[in-house]
Design a protein around this motif. Sequence first.
Motif, mmCIF file in Angstrom:
data_model
loop_
_atom_site.group_PDB
_atom_site.id
_atom_site.type_symbol
_atom_site.label_atom_id
_atom_site.label_comp_id
_atom_site.label_asym_id
_atom_site.label_seq_id
_atom_site.Cartn_x
_atom_site.Cartn_y
_atom_site.Cartn_z
ATOM 1 N N GLY B 70 15.089 -41.355 39.100
ATOM 2 C CA GLY B 70 16.479 -41.372 38.652
ATOM 3 C C GLY B 70 17.113 -42.739 38.831
ATOM 4 O O GLY B 70 17.846 -43.237 37.958
ATOM 5 N N VAL B 73 15.613 -45.126 36.181
ATOM 6 C CA VAL B 73 16.155 -44.886 34.845
ATOM 7 C C VAL B 73 17.574 -45.424 34.738
ATOM 8 O O VAL B 73 17.942 -46.053 33.740
ATOM 9 C CB VAL B 73 16.110 -43.374 34.518
ATOM 10 C CG1 VAL B 73 16.968 -43.033 33.325
ATOM 11 C CG2 VAL B 73 14.674 -42.937 34.286
ATOM 12 N N PHE B 74 18.355 -45.232 35.803
ATOM 13 C CA PHE B 74 19.737 -45.708 35.785
ATOM 14 C C PHE B 74 19.766 -47.239 35.700
ATOM 15 O O PHE B 74 20.549 -47.813 34.924
ATOM 16 C CB PHE B 74 20.486 -45.222 37.022
ATOM 17 C CG PHE B 74 21.945 -45.529 36.993
ATOM 18 C CD1 PHE B 74 22.459 -46.627 37.673
ATOM 19 C CD2 PHE B 74 22.834 -44.737 36.266
ATOM 20 C CE1 PHE B 74 23.809 -46.930 37.628
ATOM 21 C CE2 PHE B 74 24.187 -45.040 36.212
ATOM 22 C CZ PHE B 74 24.681 -46.138 36.896
ATOM 23 N N GLY B 77 18.773 -48.330 32.366
ATOM 24 C CA GLY B 77 19.857 -48.029 31.426
ATOM 25 C C GLY B 77 20.955 -49.068 31.487
ATOM 26 O O GLY B 77 21.514 -49.477 30.457
#
Lengths: 265, 155
Positions: B70, B73-74, B77
Amino acid sequence: MIQKPFRFFIILLIVSALLFTLDQTRVFSAASSVAQDHLVAPVVTTGTHTIEEGSGFFASLLSFRNVISTLDEVEQERDFYRGEYLRLRAVDEENEFLRQALQVESGRQKLVLAEVTTYDTFQPNQEVTINKGSRDGIEAGQAVIVSGRTLAGIVRNVEETTSTVLLITSEEARIPVLLSASQTNAVVTGSATGVLRLDLVPREVPLTQEELVVTSGIAGTIPPNLPVGTVRRIIDDEAASFKRATVEPLAAVGTLRQVFVVTKL
Amino acid sequence: MSWQTLFILFGLAIVADLVLTPALGGAIWLPYFSLLLLPFIFTFADPIPAGAVFIVEALIIWLATDVNIGIIVFALGILVLFERWLVPQLLHTSTWQATVIGALGIPLFALTFAALALVLPGEPLVATGRLIVGFFITTLGAAITTALLKNYYVS
């Protein structure tokens, strides 16, 4: 270009939070273990090993100069230790020689240590010169022995500081001996070829190969029971009055460096 | 530049990461070679190939570092947001200024990644000097790579 960044960010936040929660609860742990063990780790291990080997190879190429200089140093050390080895071997041989010489009975015999100074290079089996003479108590006819108390020769001519020694392998040498098995008296003579000849053995006396031949002491100046050699080849000619044989000398007369002279009985 | 060429380039970077960077990274290594391609890919590539690269890169970092996916991915992003929205807002993507600023997406990614990994509980991350130097070199590499590759994109 992202047209709606705020919406993108919200979706990113939600997806990240979801994945974070799932990963925290170890939902993906099995899959990640399998992927790491079977996918990533083999490639990483192979690559790392290849790089280590490759870097070692290039380091070896680049350190060629170091290898050459190390080789020079090693060769110098080798030469030094070779000299040391030869010196220590000489010391060891001398120790062994002295150790065996000390086995000679003391009391009735005095041994004078002498070094062989010259050989007759054309007739090495005949005569040698030693560095002891009348000043050291050397007299003509005295026995000259080497390690193991084996007879090597007889003193022939004596000067003040040097003497010549007639080797047992000389053509002119005549040594009264005893056959150790039968206790029979005989004579050993030398020859031009360096072979010892055993003669005057009565025909009825048994003679065997490898039988030890020792000095008999009959000559007076040569102590008895000094080993001379071993019987090699027996010559039993029925037409002759005595048996004969060749004898292998025990003393290595061709390579004498140090000897003992038996100066008194 | 076609998406096939893009994937070949990215694939080579991943191979380099798996083979070379573990020897450089020590206890923790990061896929520096593929990271330095990301500013270019996220700036210029079409959405679908860029999305595929995003997913693969996230998985590679996840397997290499064991940090929560997580967080990865953040952080990625945020990098996408930076490269695909913020930089084009300020500058034209063909300029060298955009190239330099776009490369700064790498430290932005690193800071986001590190901050979340340190703040959130139980994440194995140690900010060593080696990591910092690695990211610095990757930033330079990203600027150079983007400058070289954008000529093949901007016709």
